[in-house]
Design a protein around this motif. Structure first.
Motif, PDB file in Angstrom:
ATOM      1  N   SER A  74      -4.579  36.757   2.307  1.00  0.00           N
ATOM      2  CA  SER A  74      -3.212  36.960   1.868  1.00  0.00           C
ATOM      3  C   SER A  74      -2.650  35.579   1.528  1.00  0.00           C
ATOM      4  O   SER A  74      -3.273  34.555   1.809  1.00  0.00           O
ATOM      5  CB  SER A  74      -2.383  37.617   2.967  1.00  0.00           C
ATOM      6  OG  SER A  74      -2.916  38.881   3.310  1.00  0.00           O
ATOM      7  N   SER A  75      -1.478  35.512   0.939  1.00  0.00           N
ATOM      8  CA  SER A  75      -0.915  34.219   0.542  1.00  0.00           C
ATOM      9  C   SER A  75      -0.257  33.523   1.725  1.00  0.00           C
ATOM     10  O   SER A  75       0.510  34.139   2.474  1.00  0.00           O
ATOM     11  CB  SER A  75       0.104  34.421  -0.585  1.00  0.00           C
ATOM     12  OG  SER A  75      -0.539  34.911  -1.739  1.00  0.00           O
ATOM     13  N   TYR A  76      -0.553  32.218   1.878  1.00  0.00           N
ATOM     14  CA  TYR A  76       0.005  31.420   2.969  1.00  0.00           C
ATOM     15  C   TYR A  76       0.576  30.120   2.430  1.00  0.00           C
ATOM     16  O   TYR A  76      -0.093  29.419   1.665  1.00  0.00           O
ATOM     17  CB  TYR A  76      -1.071  31.106   4.018  1.00  0.00           C
ATOM     18  CG  TYR A  76      -1.519  32.322   4.778  1.00  0.00           C
ATOM     19  CD1 TYR A  76      -0.832  32.737   5.913  1.00  0.00           C
ATOM     20  CD2 TYR A  76      -2.606  33.073   4.345  1.00  0.00           C
ATOM     21  CE1 TYR A  76      -1.222  33.874   6.606  1.00  0.00           C
ATOM     22  CE2 TYR A  76      -3.003  34.208   5.033  1.00  0.00           C
ATOM     23  CZ  TYR A  76      -2.310  34.602   6.160  1.00  0.00           C
ATOM     24  OH  TYR A  76      -2.700  35.735   6.836  1.00  0.00           O
ATOM     25  N   SER A  77       1.789  29.787   2.862  1.00  0.00           N
ATOM     26  CA  SER A  77       2.410  28.525   2.470  1.00  0.00           C
ATOM     27  C   SER A  77       2.013  27.393   3.413  1.00  0.00           C
ATOM     28  O   SER A  77       2.298  26.224   3.139  1.00  0.00           O
ATOM     29  CB  SER A  77       3.933  28.664   2.438  1.00  0.00           C
ATOM     30  OG  SER A  77       4.423  29.022   3.720  1.00  0.00           O
ATOM     31  N   GLU A  78       1.354  27.724   4.510  1.00  0.00           N
ATOM     32  CA  GLU A  78       0.803  26.721   5.422  1.00  0.00           C
ATOM     33  C   GLU A  78      -0.440  27.302   6.062  1.00  0.00           C
ATOM     34  O   GLU A  78      -0.452  28.470   6.449  1.00  0.00           O
ATOM     35  CB  GLU A  78       1.813  26.325   6.502  1.00  0.00           C
ATOM     36  CG  GLU A  78       1.331  25.202   7.399  1.00  0.00           C
ATOM     37  CD  GLU A  78       2.431  24.630   8.276  1.00  0.00           C
ATOM     38  OE1 GLU A  78       2.204  23.558   8.869  1.00  0.00           O
ATOM     39  OE2 GLU A  78       3.511  25.241   8.365  1.00  0.00           O
ATOM     40  N   LEU A  79      -1.493  26.470   6.158  1.00  0.00           N
ATOM     41  CA  LEU A  79      -2.762  26.994   6.633  1.00  0.00           C
ATOM     42  C   LEU A  79      -3.574  25.887   7.307  1.00  0.00           C
ATOM     43  O   LEU A  79      -3.517  24.727   6.894  1.00  0.00           O
ATOM     44  CB  LEU A  79      -3.574  27.550   5.462  1.00  0.00           C
ATOM     45  CG  LEU A  79      -4.690  28.520   5.798  1.00  0.00           C
ATOM     46  CD1 LEU A  79      -4.142  29.840   6.331  1.00  0.00           C
ATOM     47  CD2 LEU A  79      -5.557  28.795   4.575  1.00  0.00           C
ATOM     48  N   TYR A  80      -4.300  26.292   8.352  1.00  0.00           N
ATOM     49  CA  TYR A  80      -5.284  25.439   9.010  1.00  0.00           C
ATOM     50  C   TYR A  80      -6.655  26.068   8.783  1.00  0.00           C
ATOM     51  O   TYR A  80      -6.814  27.269   8.930  1.00  0.00           O
ATOM     52  CB  TYR A  80      -5.028  25.359  10.511  1.00  0.00           C
ATOM     53  CG  TYR A  80      -3.800  24.582  10.904  1.00  0.00           C
ATOM     54  CD1 TYR A  80      -3.896  23.283  11.419  1.00  0.00           C
ATOM     55  CD2 TYR A  80      -2.535  25.142  10.765  1.00  0.00           C
ATOM     56  CE1 TYR A  80      -2.769  22.577  11.782  1.00  0.00           C
ATOM     57  CE2 TYR A  80      -1.395  24.429  11.122  1.00  0.00           C
ATOM     58  CZ  TYR A  80      -1.520  23.150  11.632  1.00  0.00           C
ATOM     59  OH  TYR A  80      -0.404  22.453  11.988  1.00  0.00           O
ATOM     60  N   ALA A  81      -7.622  25.237   8.450  1.00  0.00           N
ATOM     61  CA  ALA A  81      -8.995  25.715   8.311  1.00  0.00           C
ATOM     62  C   ALA A  81      -9.899  24.764   9.082  1.00  0.00           C
ATOM     63  O   ALA A  81      -9.717  23.546   9.033  1.00  0.00           O
ATOM     64  CB  ALA A  81      -9.405  25.765   6.848  1.00  0.00           C
ATOM     65  N   ARG A  82     -10.868  25.319   9.804  1.00  0.00           N
ATOM     66  CA  ARG A  82     -11.757  24.506  10.622  1.00  0.00           C
ATOM     67  C   ARG A  82     -13.186  25.000  10.464  1.00  0.00           C
ATOM     68  O   ARG A  82     -13.433  26.203  10.329  1.00  0.00           O
ATOM     69  CB  ARG A  82     -11.357  24.598  12.095  1.00  0.00           C
ATOM     70  CG  ARG A  82     -12.258  23.777  13.026  1.00  0.00           C
ATOM     71  CD  ARG A  82     -11.809  23.857  14.475  1.00  0.00           C
ATOM     72  NE  ARG A  82     -12.032  25.188  15.024  1.00  0.00           N
ATOM     73  CZ  ARG A  82     -11.142  25.878  15.734  1.00  0.00           C
ATOM     74  NH1 ARG A  82      -9.939  25.385  15.937  1.00  0.00           N
ATOM     75  NH2 ARG A  82     -11.439  27.069  16.206  1.00  0.00           N
ATOM     76  N   GLY A  83     -14.118  24.067  10.497  1.00  0.00           N
ATOM     77  CA  GLY A  83     -15.534  24.401  10.505  1.00  0.00           C
ATOM     78  C   GLY A  83     -16.314  23.296  11.173  1.00  0.00           C
ATOM     79  O   GLY A  83     -15.836  22.153  11.267  1.00  0.00           O
ATOM     80  N   TYR A  84     -17.506  23.618  11.659  1.00  0.00           N
ATOM     81  CA  TYR A  84     -18.399  22.621  12.239  1.00  0.00           C
ATOM     82  C   TYR A  84     -19.510  22.357  11.220  1.00  0.00           C
ATOM     83  O   TYR A  84     -20.213  23.284  10.821  1.00  0.00           O
ATOM     84  CB  TYR A  84     -18.968  23.118  13.563  1.00  0.00           C
ATOM     85  CG  TYR A  84     -17.921  23.199  14.649  1.00  0.00           C
ATOM     86  CD1 TYR A  84     -17.721  22.133  15.533  1.00  0.00           C
ATOM     87  CD2 TYR A  84     -17.107  24.319  14.771  1.00  0.00           C
ATOM     88  CE1 TYR A  84     -16.747  22.195  16.519  1.00  0.00           C
ATOM     89  CE2 TYR A  84     -16.130  24.386  15.756  1.00  0.00           C
ATOM     90  CZ  TYR A  84     -15.956  23.330  16.623  1.00  0.00           C
ATOM     91  OH  TYR A  84     -14.983  23.391  17.594  1.00  0.00           O
ATOM     92  N   PHE A  85     -19.640  21.093  10.824  1.00  0.00           N
ATOM     93  CA  PHE A  85     -20.545  20.725   9.739  1.00  0.00           C
ATOM     94  C   PHE A  85     -21.589  19.717  10.207  1.00  0.00           C
ATOM     95  O   PHE A  85     -21.289  18.811  10.990  1.00  0.00           O
ATOM     96  CB  PHE A  85     -19.762  20.108   8.575  1.00  0.00           C
ATOM     97  CG  PHE A  85     -18.838  21.074   7.885  1.00  0.00           C
ATOM     98  CD1 PHE A  85     -19.261  21.769   6.767  1.00  0.00           C
ATOM     99  CD2 PHE A  85     -17.558  21.287   8.356  1.00  0.00           C
ATOM    100  CE1 PHE A  85     -18.418  22.667   6.130  1.00  0.00           C
ATOM    101  CE2 PHE A  85     -16.700  22.183   7.723  1.00  0.00           C
ATOM    102  CZ  PHE A  85     -17.135  22.876   6.617  1.00  0.00           C
TER     103      PHE A  85
END
Length: 199
Positions: A74-85
């Motif tokens: 959905s549309s977000y005006s603020e977002l956090y994304a995390r991953g282990y690389f």
């Protein structure tokens, strides 16, 4: 590049999406994109935790290449994304060579990127965000290493005056851009993980 345990969501709110590839596939994702010569697979040979991770590779053919999975939101005006690389090999050899691990998009436009880039002979963590219809970049003071798991977090806020982008690595803020016009393309509705915009 291997990816494990991805998280997407706003801070202090319900989680939008989490996947550790424990299904043994990309079934929890909206899809994958892979250019000719590259690959994206789910493997059980190395993982941050659990049994599986996603593995993205390039044949190093040159130019722009892609190998990533993506999740529509959905549309977000603020977002956090995390991953282990985990990067076991890097084709970065010349200045301006780069690969992006995570990209946030608004419609068909990318609005925030995090990854590695070689600048003045040094490979650095890189954060790029849209400022209006242009791009602004910032780089870390430290250099990443091969054969290590990194917890990589991207925080983006869309605002015409006080927009921001932040790159956190292993819990430390390594790059940030504040006071930018990040709202020109609207809210984020897709997140991409893997080798996005490999050059």
């Amino acid at each position: 590049v291997k990816l494990s345990d991805s998280y997407i969501g706003p801070e202090s709110a319900s989680t939008v999406f989490v996947d550790g590839f424990e299904s043994g596939s990309f079934s929890a994702w909206s899809g994958t994109t892979v250019t000719s010569g590259e690959s994206g697979t789910v493997v059980n040979t190395l993982s941050h935790d659990g049994s599986y991770s996603a593995r993205f590779t390039s044949n190093g053919g040159g130019g722009w290449e892609n190998a990533y999975c993506y999740r529509d939101l959905s549309s977000y005006s603020e977002l956090y994304a995390r991953g282990y690389f985990y990067v076991s090999q890097s084709g970065i050899a010349d200045d301006n060579d780069r690969h992006q691990f995570m990209v946030l998009t608004a419609g068909s436009s990318s609005v925030a990127y995090v990854g590695w880039k070689r600048v003045s002979g040094v490979v650095q963590w890189s954060l790029i965000v849209r400022h209006g219809t242009s791009y602004v970049s910032v780089y870390s003071a430290s250099s990443p290493s091969l054969n290590m798991w990194y917890c990589v977090e991207l925080h983006w806020r869309g605002d015409s005056v006080n927009g921001l982008g932040e790159l956190w690595v292993d819990g430390a803020l390594v790059c940030s851009l504040t006071g930018k016009n990040t709202a020109a393309y609207g809210d984020v509705n897709q997140v991409r993980y893997g080798l996005e915009y490999l050059y």
